[in-house]
Design a protein around this motif. Structure first.
Motif, PDB file in Angstrom:
ATOM      1  N   HIS A 123      41.544  40.433  42.449  1.00 39.05           N
ATOM      2  CA  HIS A 123      40.297  39.685  42.278  1.00 39.05           C
ATOM      3  C   HIS A 123      39.115  40.663  42.252  1.00 39.05           C
ATOM      4  O   HIS A 123      38.595  41.054  43.294  1.00 39.05           O
ATOM      5  N   HIS A 124      38.698  41.052  41.073  1.00 38.03           N
ATOM      6  CA  HIS A 124      37.566  41.972  40.926  1.00 38.03           C
ATOM      7  C   HIS A 124      36.255  41.206  41.115  1.00 38.03           C
ATOM      8  O   HIS A 124      36.034  40.165  40.508  1.00 38.03           O
ATOM      9  N   ARG A 125      35.374  41.762  41.955  1.00 37.61           N
ATOM     10  CA  ARG A 125      34.160  41.043  42.330  1.00 37.61           C
ATOM     11  C   ARG A 125      32.869  41.797  42.033  1.00 37.61           C
ATOM     12  O   ARG A 125      31.786  41.246  42.231  1.00 37.61           O
ATOM     13  N   VAL A 126      32.938  43.034  41.597  1.00 41.23           N
ATOM     14  CA  VAL A 126      31.724  43.834  41.480  1.00 41.23           C
ATOM     15  C   VAL A 126      30.895  43.429  40.263  1.00 41.23           C
ATOM     16  O   VAL A 126      31.329  43.554  39.117  1.00 41.23           O
ATOM     17  N   THR A 191      44.755  36.291  46.774  1.00 41.75           N
ATOM     18  CA  THR A 191      44.504  34.855  46.779  1.00 41.75           C
ATOM     19  C   THR A 191      43.013  34.621  46.572  1.00 41.75           C
ATOM     20  O   THR A 191      42.245  35.539  46.282  1.00 41.75           O
ATOM     21  N   PHE A 192      42.600  33.389  46.776  1.00 38.97           N
ATOM     22  CA  PHE A 192      41.201  32.983  46.684  1.00 38.97           C
ATOM     23  C   PHE A 192      40.287  33.894  47.505  1.00 38.97           C
ATOM     24  O   PHE A 192      39.150  34.152  47.124  1.00 38.97           O
ATOM     25  N   ALA A 193      40.785  34.388  48.655  1.00 39.35           N
ATOM     26  CA  ALA A 193      39.954  35.164  49.580  1.00 39.35           C
ATOM     27  C   ALA A 193      39.991  36.665  49.321  1.00 39.35           C
ATOM     28  O   ALA A 193      39.277  37.419  49.972  1.00 39.35           O
ATOM     29  N   GLY A 194      40.801  37.128  48.379  1.00 40.00           N
ATOM     30  CA  GLY A 194      41.025  38.557  48.217  1.00 40.00           C
ATOM     31  C   GLY A 194      39.923  39.285  47.450  1.00 40.00           C
ATOM     32  O   GLY A 194      39.046  38.680  46.835  1.00 40.00           O
ATOM     33  N   ILE A 195      40.004  40.610  47.507  1.00 35.85           N
ATOM     34  CA  ILE A 195      39.098  41.467  46.740  1.00 35.85           C
ATOM     35  C   ILE A 195      39.894  42.678  46.264  1.00 35.85           C
ATOM     36  O   ILE A 195      40.633  43.293  47.043  1.00 35.85           O
ATOM     37  N   ALA A 196      39.774  43.017  44.997  1.00 33.44           N
ATOM     38  CA  ALA A 196      40.509  44.131  44.425  1.00 33.44           C
ATOM     39  C   ALA A 196      40.040  45.450  45.034  1.00 33.44           C
ATOM     40  O   ALA A 196      38.851  45.621  45.327  1.00 33.44           O
ATOM     41  N   PRO A 197      40.949  46.404  45.237  1.00 33.54           N
ATOM     42  CA  PRO A 197      40.571  47.690  45.833  1.00 33.54           C
ATOM     43  C   PRO A 197      39.424  48.378  45.098  1.00 33.54           C
ATOM     44  O   PRO A 197      38.574  49.015  45.739  1.00 33.54           O
ATOM     45  N   ALA A 198      39.367  48.262  43.780  1.00 38.21           N
ATOM     46  CA  ALA A 198      38.316  48.928  43.010  1.00 38.21           C
ATOM     47  C   ALA A 198      36.932  48.373  43.328  1.00 38.21           C
ATOM     48  O   ALA A 198      35.921  49.071  43.130  1.00 38.21           O
ATOM     49  N   SER A 199      36.869  47.153  43.843  1.00 38.14           N
ATOM     50  CA  SER A 199      35.578  46.541  44.168  1.00 38.14           C
ATOM     51  C   SER A 199      35.079  46.916  45.562  1.00 38.14           C
ATOM     52  O   SER A 199      33.902  46.724  45.874  1.00 38.14           O
ATOM     53  N   VAL A 200      35.965  47.443  46.383  1.00 38.72           N
ATOM     54  CA  VAL A 200      35.638  47.642  47.800  1.00 38.72           C
ATOM     55  C   VAL A 200      34.568  48.708  48.048  1.00 38.72           C
ATOM     56  O   VAL A 200      33.635  48.483  48.825  1.00 38.72           O
ATOM     57  N   PRO A 201      34.658  49.914  47.440  1.00 38.45           N
ATOM     58  CA  PRO A 201      33.628  50.922  47.749  1.00 38.45           C
ATOM     59  C   PRO A 201      32.206  50.445  47.474  1.00 38.45           C
ATOM     60  O   PRO A 201      31.302  50.687  48.284  1.00 38.45           O
ATOM     61  N   ALA A 202      31.993  49.765  46.353  1.00 37.20           N
ATOM     62  CA  ALA A 202      30.651  49.277  46.034  1.00 37.20           C
ATOM     63  C   ALA A 202      30.214  48.210  47.025  1.00 37.20           C
ATOM     64  O   ALA A 202      29.044  48.165  47.431  1.00 37.20           O
TER      65      ALA A 202
END
Length: 248
Positions: A123-126, A191-202
């Motif tokens: 789940h990409h969020r950035v 899942t619905f609550a997740g975040i992709a690792p690539a989005s985490v640093p930002a």
């Protein structure tokens, strides 16, 4: 068990249970209300608010119930002038306990819902708006916590902090992660609550910037805030994290 060990255990277990609530309620919402994103968010936010309130009440008197590296970092920074708050070694230990707790909580939630315990979110969020939302959410969280501590109302943290988090779920575009340990833990839930690792640093960078803004605002509004660093999030007995008996 020493006071130092109890504090770290409280931060580890408290953060683990917080992430377990966030991820577990997210999985449940996705299963109970498929395709209803707004309803899923409502279910997720209500569970998070109720769970966090209980965790602050349980663990606050032991460790302060930080459950958040940004809160711990602000506590350390705010207390440098007055010699209060966490020491540098305490800060590192708190952050490690919180981060390990966050990962553990996600794995536990996955297992409870009969999913693969170890999974990685896709789940990409950035986006620019999401990062702005994270900065705003975290700035507000730090402002609430330190305003309560400085004004002698830290005992209201269970109600005020959770009220703010519940509102921030809805008024920020990012749904208010506002916590690096929770953000890292949510990597392990696809899942619905997740975040992709690539989005985490930002996200963590935005949270750190937001925390600094919130603490700067408190320094202006409450010039003596550093004296209250020991009362963040909840007043707790002051014990050195490093057992004095272990030092030469």
């Amino acid at each position: 068990m020493t006071a130092a060990a109890r504090r770290l255990l409280a931060e580890f277990v408290g953060t683990a249970l917080l992430v377990c609530v966030v991820v577990g309620s997210g999985i449940a919402a996705q299963q109970l209300s498929p395709g209803e994103t707004g309803l899923q968010l409502l279910q997720n936010s209500i569970a998070t608010v109720l769970g966090l309130a209980a965790l602050i009440l349980i663990f606050g008197p032991v460790s302060g119930a930080h459950f958040n590296p940004v809160v711990s970092g602000a506590d350390w920074l705010a207390g440098r002038r007055a010699g209060t708050g966490l020491s540098g070694r305490e800060l590192i230990a708190y952050i490690l306990a919180q981060t390990l707790g966050g990962v553990t909580g996600a794995l536990l939630a996955n297992a409870m819902f009969d999913q693969a315990a170890l999974q990685i979110s896709t789940h990409h969020r950035v986006t620019t708006s999401h990062l702005l939302g994270e900065a705003v959410a975290t700035a507000g969280l730090i402002a609430v916590i330190f305003a309560l501590a400085r004004s002698g109302r830290a005992a209201w943290s269970a109600a005020a902090v959770t009220a703010y988090i519940g509102a921030a779920y809805w008024f920020t575009s990012s749904t208010s992660f506002a916590n690096p340990a929770v953000t890292i833990g949510r990597i392990f839930s696809d899942t619905f609550a997740g975040i992709a690792p690539a989005s985490v640093p930002a996200f963590i960078l935005a949270q750190t910037v937001g925390g600094a803004i919130g603490l700067g605002l408190i320094a202006i509004l409450y010039p003596g805030a550093s004296a209250a660093a020991d009362n963040v999030v909840v007043p707790h007995p002051e014990h050195p994290l490093i057992d004095p008996r272990s030092t030469p």
